[in-house]
Design an enzyme around this catalytic site. Structure first.
Site, short mmCIF file in Angstrom:
data_model
loop_
_atom_site.label_atom_id
_atom_site.label_comp_id
_atom_site.label_asym_id
_atom_site.label_seq_id
_atom_site.Cartn_x
_atom_site.Cartn_y
_atom_site.Cartn_z
N TYR A 167 3.24 16.69 -50.72
CA TYR A 167 3.03 18.05 -50.19
C TYR A 167 3.18 18.06 -48.67
O TYR A 167 3.87 18.93 -48.11
CB TYR A 167 1.63 18.53 -50.59
CG TYR A 167 1.23 19.86 -49.99
CD1 TYR A 167 1.66 21.05 -50.56
CD2 TYR A 167 0.41 19.92 -48.87
CE1 TYR A 167 1.28 22.27 -50.02
CE2 TYR A 167 0.03 21.14 -48.32
CZ TYR A 167 0.47 22.30 -48.90
OH TYR A 167 0.10 23.51 -48.35
N LYS A 215 5.88 20.10 -46.29
CA LYS A 215 5.46 21.06 -45.28
C LYS A 215 5.87 20.61 -43.87
O LYS A 215 6.22 21.44 -43.02
CB LYS A 215 3.95 21.28 -45.35
CG LYS A 215 3.51 22.06 -46.58
CD LYS A 215 4.15 23.44 -46.64
CE LYS A 215 3.60 24.29 -47.77
NZ LYS A 215 4.21 25.63 -47.83
#
Length: 258
Positions: free
Chosen positions: A157, A161
């Protein structure tokens, strides 16, 4: 902020049917924009349109960002659409903490493939913005793009990002001559439906969020509208001299945890 700065202009909000994206779509509608919300689920599109139509002119598109075919088809539709697109918000995402050593190819693809959809849809929208004299784009990054929390493993994740935030800065430089501004926000813990599937029950979600309140210097988790306020500001003419910025919207987390 003057409502007239958004009047009759069109915004696309990818991920605009839930959480921070839906709060942003609602606020844009309240400011007079026409909004197109995009989600991978037709049911979520239909539900969002039912709710958001009370606030202004809104339409919806079902689109799976991770499907190359669906993204290509949507870009083809955009290219043929004579309407100007003035604003784009890339808000779609999933949050599924998992230890690095346990992560699978499927886990990785689910997170990183979203960026590919963002990349090429943003490219298509930017081409329309260039033709029509400019525009504004905001990406939703994350506190976890630049910070690690041992008790919340988010390697894939965070990788996704961090890439989105780097893309923000590079796109801002390349598109500046075309009067297109590109910014991002990096939220901390925001109370959305993102934990529903992970926790398995409404009570579990409430307890989890309750436990996070105290780590924020400001003493509480964020709410979707906290983030929407920042996104709409960055989109607006009030932020006309801001581009390439990643704005922390995190109750002070980036400065230090309580």
């Amino acid at each position: 902020m003057k409502k007239s700065s958004f009047d009759s202009k069109t915004a696309i909000v990818i991920g605009g049917t839930s959480g921070m994206g839906k709060a942003t779509a609602k606020l844009l509608l309240e400011h007079g924009a026409k909004v197109i919300v995009i989600s991978k689920s037709q049911a979520s599109v239909d539900a969002a349109l039912t709710e958001l139509s009370a606030f202004g002119e809104v339409s919806g598109v079902r689109l799976n960002l991770t499907s190359d075919i669906e993204v290509a088809n949507y870009i083809s539709i955009l290219e043929k659409d004579g309407r100007s697109i003035n604003y784009l918000v890339n808000a779609s995402g999933i949050f599924a903490p998992k230890p690095f050593l346990d992560s699978t190819r499927e886990d990785y693809d689910a997170l990183l493939d979203i960026n590919r959809g963002f990349y090429f849809i943003t490219q298509a929208v930017a081409k329309k913005m260039k033709t029509n004299g400019g525009g504004s784009i905001v990406n939703i990054g994350s506190y976890w793009a630049e910070h690690a929390v041992k008790g919340m493993p988010t390697s894939a994740y965070s990788m996704a990002k961090a890439a989105l935030q780097a893309f923000t800065r590079h796109a801002a430089m390349e598109l500046s001559d075309d009067k297109i501004r590109v910014n991002a926000i990096a939220p901390g813990i925001v109370e959305t439906g993102v934990l529903d599937e992970l926790m398995g029950s409404e009570e579990g979600v409430k307890e989890a969020y309750k436990g996070f309140n105290s780590i924020h210097p400001l003493g509480r988790n964020g709410q979707p509208k906290d983030v929407a306020n920042a996104i709409v500001f960055l989109l607006s003419d009030e932020a006309a001299w801001i581009t390439g910025t990643v704005l922390d919207i995190d109750g002070g987390l980036a400065a230090g945890r309580s």
